[in-house]
Design a protein around this motif. Structure first.
Motif, mmCIF file in Angstrom:
data_model
loop_
_atom_site.group_PDB
_atom_site.id
_atom_site.type_symbol
_atom_site.label_atom_id
_atom_site.label_comp_id
_atom_site.label_asym_id
_atom_site.label_seq_id
_atom_site.Cartn_x
_atom_site.Cartn_y
_atom_site.Cartn_z
ATOM 1 N N SER A 2 -98.965 69.231 -7.404
ATOM 2 C CA SER A 2 -97.987 68.495 -7.606
ATOM 3 C C SER A 2 -97.743 69.643 -9.138
ATOM 4 C CB SER A 2 -97.233 67.204 -8.341
ATOM 5 O OG SER A 2 -96.486 67.394 -9.369
ATOM 6 N N ASP A 3 -96.645 70.051 -9.928
ATOM 7 C CA ASP A 3 -96.674 71.197 -11.325
ATOM 8 C C ASP A 3 -96.172 69.788 -12.537
ATOM 9 O OD1 ASP A 3 -93.944 70.759 -9.942
ATOM 10 O OD2 ASP A 3 -93.633 73.339 -9.572
ATOM 11 N N GLN A 4 -95.892 68.811 -11.756
ATOM 12 C CA GLN A 4 -95.236 67.504 -13.110
ATOM 13 C C GLN A 4 -96.735 68.311 -14.347
ATOM 14 O OE1 GLN A 4 -94.761 63.741 -11.920
ATOM 15 N NE2 GLN A 4 -94.638 65.002 -10.290
ATOM 16 N N GLY A 5 -96.201 67.683 -15.655
ATOM 17 C CA GLY A 5 -96.997 67.860 -16.892
ATOM 18 C C GLY A 5 -97.148 66.238 -16.770
ATOM 19 N N ALA A 6 -98.554 66.544 -17.233
ATOM 20 C CA ALA A 6 -99.328 65.381 -17.787
ATOM 21 C C ALA A 6 -99.066 63.766 -18.067
ATOM 22 C CB ALA A 6 -100.220 65.480 -18.887
ATOM 23 N N GLY A 7 -97.376 64.061 -19.176
ATOM 24 C CA GLY A 7 -96.992 63.310 -19.470
ATOM 25 C C GLY A 7 -95.701 63.029 -18.557
ATOM 26 N N ALA A 8 -95.288 63.885 -18.001
ATOM 27 C CA ALA A 8 -94.389 63.244 -16.710
ATOM 28 C C ALA A 8 -94.883 62.122 -16.201
ATOM 29 C CB ALA A 8 -94.411 64.863 -15.856
ATOM 30 N N ARG A 9 -93.348 61.535 -16.049
ATOM 31 C CA ARG A 9 -92.869 60.360 -15.153
ATOM 32 C C ARG A 9 -93.769 60.856 -14.048
ATOM 33 N NH1 ARG A 9 -87.685 57.461 -16.876
ATOM 34 N NH2 ARG A 9 -88.341 56.262 -18.998
ATOM 35 N N ALA A 10 -93.992 59.682 -12.682
ATOM 36 C CA ALA A 10 -94.641 59.790 -11.614
ATOM 37 C C ALA A 10 -94.198 60.271 -10.560
ATOM 38 C CB ALA A 10 -95.139 58.634 -10.568
ATOM 39 N N VAL A 11 -93.137 61.106 -9.980
ATOM 40 C CA VAL A 11 -92.146 61.604 -8.878
ATOM 41 C C VAL A 11 -93.064 62.395 -7.484
ATOM 42 C CG1 VAL A 11 -90.272 63.828 -8.656
ATOM 43 C CG2 VAL A 11 -90.906 63.040 -10.740
ATOM 44 N N SER A 12 -92.427 62.436 -7.136
ATOM 45 C CA SER A 12 -92.949 61.999 -5.046
ATOM 46 C C SER A 12 -93.072 63.419 -4.893
ATOM 47 C CB SER A 12 -91.929 61.727 -4.440
ATOM 48 O OG SER A 12 -91.160 61.849 -3.876
ATOM 49 N N GLU A 13 -94.210 63.513 -4.197
ATOM 50 C CA GLU A 13 -93.197 65.680 -3.637
ATOM 51 C C GLU A 13 -91.782 65.628 -2.905
ATOM 52 O OE1 GLU A 13 -95.835 67.651 -4.233
ATOM 53 O OE2 GLU A 13 -96.672 67.065 -5.925
ATOM 54 N N PRO A 14 -91.902 64.493 -2.146
ATOM 55 C CA PRO A 14 -89.872 64.949 -1.435
ATOM 56 C C PRO A 14 -89.077 64.637 -2.706
ATOM 57 C CG PRO A 14 -92.129 63.303 -0.363
ATOM 58 C CD PRO A 14 -92.885 63.283 -1.414
ATOM 59 N N LEU A 16 -89.822 65.999 -5.553
ATOM 60 C CA LEU A 16 -89.876 67.312 -6.194
ATOM 61 C C LEU A 16 -89.505 68.334 -5.191
ATOM 62 C CD1 LEU A 16 -90.758 68.170 -8.795
ATOM 63 C CD2 LEU A 16 -93.181 68.074 -8.638
ATOM 64 N N GLU A 17 -89.334 67.897 -4.272
ATOM 65 C CA GLU A 17 -89.353 69.275 -3.124
ATOM 66 C C GLU A 17 -87.889 69.389 -3.983
ATOM 67 O OE1 GLU A 17 -89.585 70.276 1.713
ATOM 68 O OE2 GLU A 17 -89.667 68.242 0.626
ATOM 69 N N LEU A 18 -86.891 68.502 -3.227
ATOM 70 C CA LEU A 18 -85.428 68.495 -2.902
ATOM 71 C C LEU A 18 -84.932 68.820 -5.023
ATOM 72 C CD1 LEU A 18 -84.166 65.200 -1.707
ATOM 73 C CD2 LEU A 18 -84.170 67.419 -0.772
ATOM 74 N N VAL A 19 -85.411 68.511 -5.831
ATOM 75 C CA VAL A 19 -85.296 68.696 -7.107
ATOM 76 C C VAL A 19 -85.441 70.730 -6.915
ATOM 77 C CG1 VAL A 19 -86.207 69.181 -10.063
ATOM 78 C CG2 VAL A 19 -85.425 67.033 -8.143
ATOM 79 N N HIS A 20 -86.652 71.380 -5.898
ATOM 80 C CA HIS A 20 -87.215 72.298 -6.625
ATOM 81 C C HIS A 20 -85.845 73.872 -5.380
ATOM 82 C CE1 HIS A 20 -91.303 71.570 -7.509
ATOM 83 N NE2 HIS A 20 -90.167 71.506 -8.876
ATOM 84 N N LEU A 21 -85.261 72.895 -4.268
ATOM 85 C CA LEU A 21 -84.833 73.685 -3.682
ATOM 86 C C LEU A 21 -82.836 73.006 -4.294
ATOM 87 C CD1 LEU A 21 -85.483 71.470 0.022
ATOM 88 C CD2 LEU A 21 -85.754 73.769 -0.522
ATOM 89 N N LEU A 22 -82.919 71.851 -4.723
ATOM 90 C CA LEU A 22 -81.694 72.448 -5.990
ATOM 91 C C LEU A 22 -81.576 73.597 -6.320
ATOM 92 C CD1 LEU A 22 -78.543 72.026 -6.470
ATOM 93 C CD2 LEU A 22 -79.802 69.929 -7.884
ATOM 94 N N ARG A 23 -83.110 73.590 -7.740
ATOM 95 C CA ARG A 23 -82.945 75.118 -7.877
ATOM 96 C C ARG A 23 -83.046 76.097 -7.423
ATOM 97 N NH1 ARG A 23 -88.930 74.858 -10.733
ATOM 98 N NH2 ARG A 23 -88.888 75.588 -8.559
ATOM 99 N N GLY A 24 -83.384 75.966 -6.365
ATOM 100 C CA GLY A 24 -83.462 77.282 -5.817
ATOM 101 C C GLY A 24 -82.064 77.953 -5.588
ATOM 102 N N VAL A 25 -81.099 77.167 -4.396
ATOM 103 C CA VAL A 25 -79.668 77.196 -4.823
ATOM 104 C C VAL A 25 -79.423 77.550 -6.132
ATOM 105 C CG1 VAL A 25 -77.281 75.937 -4.103
ATOM 106 C CG2 VAL A 25 -79.962 75.756 -2.569
ATOM 107 N N THR A 26 -79.552 76.803 -6.509
ATOM 108 C CA THR A 26 -78.690 77.577 -8.430
ATOM 109 C C THR A 26 -79.017 78.787 -8.860
ATOM 110 O OG1 THR A 26 -78.787 74.881 -8.925
ATOM 111 C CG2 THR A 26 -78.539 76.645 -10.745
ATOM 112 N N VAL A 27 -80.611 79.192 -8.545
ATOM 113 C CA VAL A 27 -81.163 80.555 -8.602
ATOM 114 C C VAL A 27 -80.511 81.749 -7.842
ATOM 115 C CG1 VAL A 27 -83.367 82.179 -9.151
ATOM 116 C CG2 VAL A 27 -83.383 79.825 -10.120
#
Length: 157
Positions: A2-14, A16-27
């Motif tokens: 995961s590319d979550q920072g040390a202080g980040a809340r636990a976010v599951s890989e699935p 995070l994948e959706l967030v990254h996909l949304l970011r990709g569409v936005t980009v």
């Protein structure tokens, strides 16, 4: 991994994948907007302004310079510069509000709409073609997610 920072809340890989996909569409949307702006001798903020004005028109919202500045996060001088550029390019018109002659309303010129459709139309059609492969419940879930994600990312009022 995961590319979550040390202080980040636990976010599951699935998730995070959706967030990254949304970011990709936005980009990708941002890159197409930048291409459109460059092609038509505009700034990126000019394209954002046109999008805001088109959205206002669809929503029945009166768009004034003050309203547009608030949408774009610009001060009065910056907003005036954007409006002047877009008017000079023939992309927007200023008209007196017939209900209150002190107010000036901003609208996107039909030629700008046509210019936008010539560029973005094929991208919109491709996106709609993707949606047509979804059934009604899947489309509803996508819509619900996008509305909620938009609210989550928008600044607090």
């Amino acid at each position: 991994m995961s590319d979550q920072g040390a202080g980040a809340r636990a976010v599951s890989e699935p998730e995070l994948e959706l967030v990254h996909l949304l970011r990709g569409v936005t980009v990708e949307f941002g890159l197409r907007q930048a291409e459109f702006a460059a092609l038509h001798h505009m700034h990126g903020t000019d394209v954002r302004a046109l999008i805001c004005l088109l959205d206002a028109g669809r929503a029945g919202t009166d768009a004034t310079a003050g309203w547009l500045g608030a949408q774009l996060g610009l001060n009065s001088a910056g907003t005036t510069a954007v409006i002047d550029r877009l008017e000079r390019l023939g992309h927007l018109t200023r008209t007196r509000d017939p209900r209150d002659r002190r107010r000036v309303l901003l609208t996107v010129d039909e030629r700008a709409v046509e210019l936008g459709w010539a560029f973005f139309g094929p991208l919109i059609e491709n996106t709609v073609a993707v949606l047509r492969d979804f059934d009604e419940s899947e489309t509803a879930a996508v819509r619900r997610f996008l509305y909620a994600a938009h609210r989550a990312l928008a600044p607090a009022p």
